[in-house]
Design an enzyme around this catalytic site. Sequence first.
Site, PDB file in Angstrom:
ATOM      1  N   THR A 166     -30.054  14.287  16.702  1.00 41.62           N
ATOM      2  CA  THR A 166     -30.361  12.866  16.581  1.00 41.62           C
ATOM      3  C   THR A 166     -30.904  12.445  15.206  1.00 41.62           C
ATOM      4  OG1 THR A 166     -30.884  12.957  18.895  1.00 41.62           O
ATOM      5  CG2 THR A 166     -31.864  11.147  17.681  1.00 41.62           C
TER       6      THR A 166
ATOM      7  N   ARG B 191     -23.747  11.802  30.531  1.00 40.48           N
ATOM      8  CA  ARG B 191     -25.172  12.104  30.319  1.00 40.48           C
ATOM      9  C   ARG B 191     -25.731  11.232  29.203  1.00 40.48           C
ATOM     10  NH1 ARG B 191     -28.414  13.810  25.662  1.00 40.48           N
ATOM     11  NH2 ARG B 191     -30.231  14.899  26.461  1.00 40.48           N
ATOM     12  N   VAL B 192     -26.856  10.599  29.475  1.00 39.26           N
ATOM     13  CA  VAL B 192     -27.559   9.821  28.463  1.00 39.26           C
ATOM     14  C   VAL B 192     -28.943  10.430  28.292  1.00 39.26           C
ATOM     15  CG1 VAL B 192     -28.517   7.542  27.915  1.00 39.26           C
ATOM     16  CG2 VAL B 192     -26.255   7.724  28.955  1.00 39.26           C
TER      17      VAL B 192
ATOM     18  N   ASP C   7     -32.708  10.458  25.759  1.00 39.58           N
ATOM     19  CA  ASP C   7     -33.801   9.521  25.490  1.00 39.58           C
ATOM     20  C   ASP C   7     -33.439   8.475  24.434  1.00 39.58           C
ATOM     21  OD1 ASP C   7     -33.788  11.823  23.622  1.00 39.58           O
ATOM     22  OD2 ASP C   7     -35.356  10.642  22.644  1.00 39.58           O
TER      23      ASP C   7
ATOM     24  N   GLY D 129     -35.193  15.271  19.720  1.00 39.45           N
ATOM     25  CA  GLY D 129     -35.521  16.518  20.421  1.00 39.45           C
ATOM     26  C   GLY D 129     -34.838  16.594  21.770  1.00 39.45           C
TER      27      GLY D 129
END
Lengths: 328, 328
Positions: free
Chosen positions: A187, A215-216, A218, A239
């Site tokens: 990210t 899938r998602v 944070d 993370g």
Amino acid sequence: MDDTTGEITPTILVHGGAWAMPDETELAETNVGGVKAAVKVGYEVLVNGGSAVDAVESAVRCLEDNPVFNAGHGSVLNSLKEVEMDAVIMEGDHLNAGAVACVQNIANPDSLARLVMDKTDHVLLVGQGANMFATEMGVPSVPMETLVTPNAVKRREEMKTYNQAIKKQYEIRKIDEAVPVQTGHDTVGAVALDSKGNVAFATSTGGINAKRPGRVGDSPLIGSGGYCDNRVGAVSTTGHGEAIMKVCLAKHIMQYMEQGYTAQEASDKAIQYMTDRVQSSGGVITVKNNGEIGLSFSTERMAWASLQSNTLNYGLNPDEKSSEKYTI
Amino acid sequence: MDDTTGEITPTILVHGGAWAMPDETELAETNVGGVKAAVKVGYEVLVNGGSAVDAVESAVRCLEDNPVFNAGHGSVLNSLKEVEMDAVIMEGDHLNAGAVACVQNIANPDSLARLVMDKTDHVLLVGQGANMFATEMGVPSVPMETLVTPNAVKRREEMKTYNQAIKKQYEIRKIDEAVPVQTGHDTVGAVALDSKGNVAFATSTGGINAKRPGRVGDSPLIGSGGYCDNRVGAVSTTGHGEAIMKVCLAKHIMQYMEQGYTAQEASDKAIQYMTDRVQSSGGVITVKNNGEIGLSFSTERMAWASLQSNTLNYGLNPDEKSSEKYTI
């Protein structure tokens, strides 16, 4: 705040992802080079009188376009070997926000998130609905292949399951325990404070290698992948997404800053809380509305860079900070 | 906590959505009847030694099956006149959580969220990926028509745009200002505390009438649609999703409880904060890990019910509470 003039000092921080980056010279150079280039792009926006939200969008676009990072071009592949991306942007004045999740065929997901914020009554659009909105806005659909790098393909071959990816990238390791050799990446994000006192954040990601379709993590979620409020400051996180969501990491940091902790103390305390409460790792970049900067990570490395008062700071390893002068 | 024995008193609260419900006898009766039925189902689980997470799942399934409420059967229709649903479940011991968003053709989205929690390494699955997972788990795909009620169709005809729906349902109104006449309904949810001291929450919704395809609100997002932690308590929220996300309403309430406010004070303060900061309305139900109950809403009405120590409390209007004895 500049102590001598009482004016607000434009400030920007970017990160290129917190993960178990192995100790390889080329990897270190490309990651640090990438965040330095992005922070300069965002800083130029601020110095020219642009808003915090324009600055973070510009910086994150730069990281999305860089194949070194896992966002936009360079995103990891899911279990079906496809690219599904998540991104968010938020401004701290009225708490306006826009996000997309599980979107495909978009070169700059964070700019699509910006359009969700600016052009709809919604905050979050996902999947095919997000792509329908992109078409409506005239955002080009790009072939998936143009977003896939040889490194993403290699990584997908090396780590066949999601669980394996999580263990290698984010497991809390004992001191002196070997870092697994891999070619990963994570990210990206940015936080900024502009001369009018507005804060903003943006986060963008391809997620985690071998994730399930749909899938998602944070990243696109307000309070998890980031948060900002002019009354407090701005945060962007990176993370192990599932762990970050469970503790609402970004909102947690805001809470600490509201309680009076400095940006650095709040960042360190929240990363420690995540280790203690859900035994997983990540990183954060933070700016307080007084210009204080904080950054913290519990992974082996996180590429980061900041620019404030023509001073460019950057680093990759824990407790490492290099400085150089930079003038637009 | 039962003061006489030191044992933890099993407690459950449910809500049937906070919105500008007009003053109609039939609507009031079906909404209050629905939450009373659901809270009894959840309480039975608790009294028989079941866990908080089993209790909230059972209660929310009951509300999803009831066509009166906007979740599962009875969900509102989006701009394409389709049903897309969001749901979440979380347990407060290890902060495990599962959620689905923008899922179609599923009778009980909250039980699918439970499967995400129990059977995957993920927290949130969206869109087609969520439906692929449902198929993998053997969850039946139901024709969309079976989820659509005449009321949902009527409402979609009455409120042609999302903005109109928001204004009618969630606009902050002056005292004595007329409540718009409409046939709306909203999100459902439950929070519970079991005899072992575990807390849990579940929230499920069809979203908001005339939303864009792919729009996801606060409901499935940890920290917005709800939160729970055995160290503090549990919260489920309802209302204008975009506004709830912007303030991370559930995590905000947790923060107040951590600071020492009672469940009721924390709930009231957070709803007031949402009014002040983003000028929109919603409602919350809260249980603290000591058994304290809180509920608050800034909409005209919110159907709610609680069960604790064989006392069933329920209400619909502000400051209204009815009580009756209930024994399994």
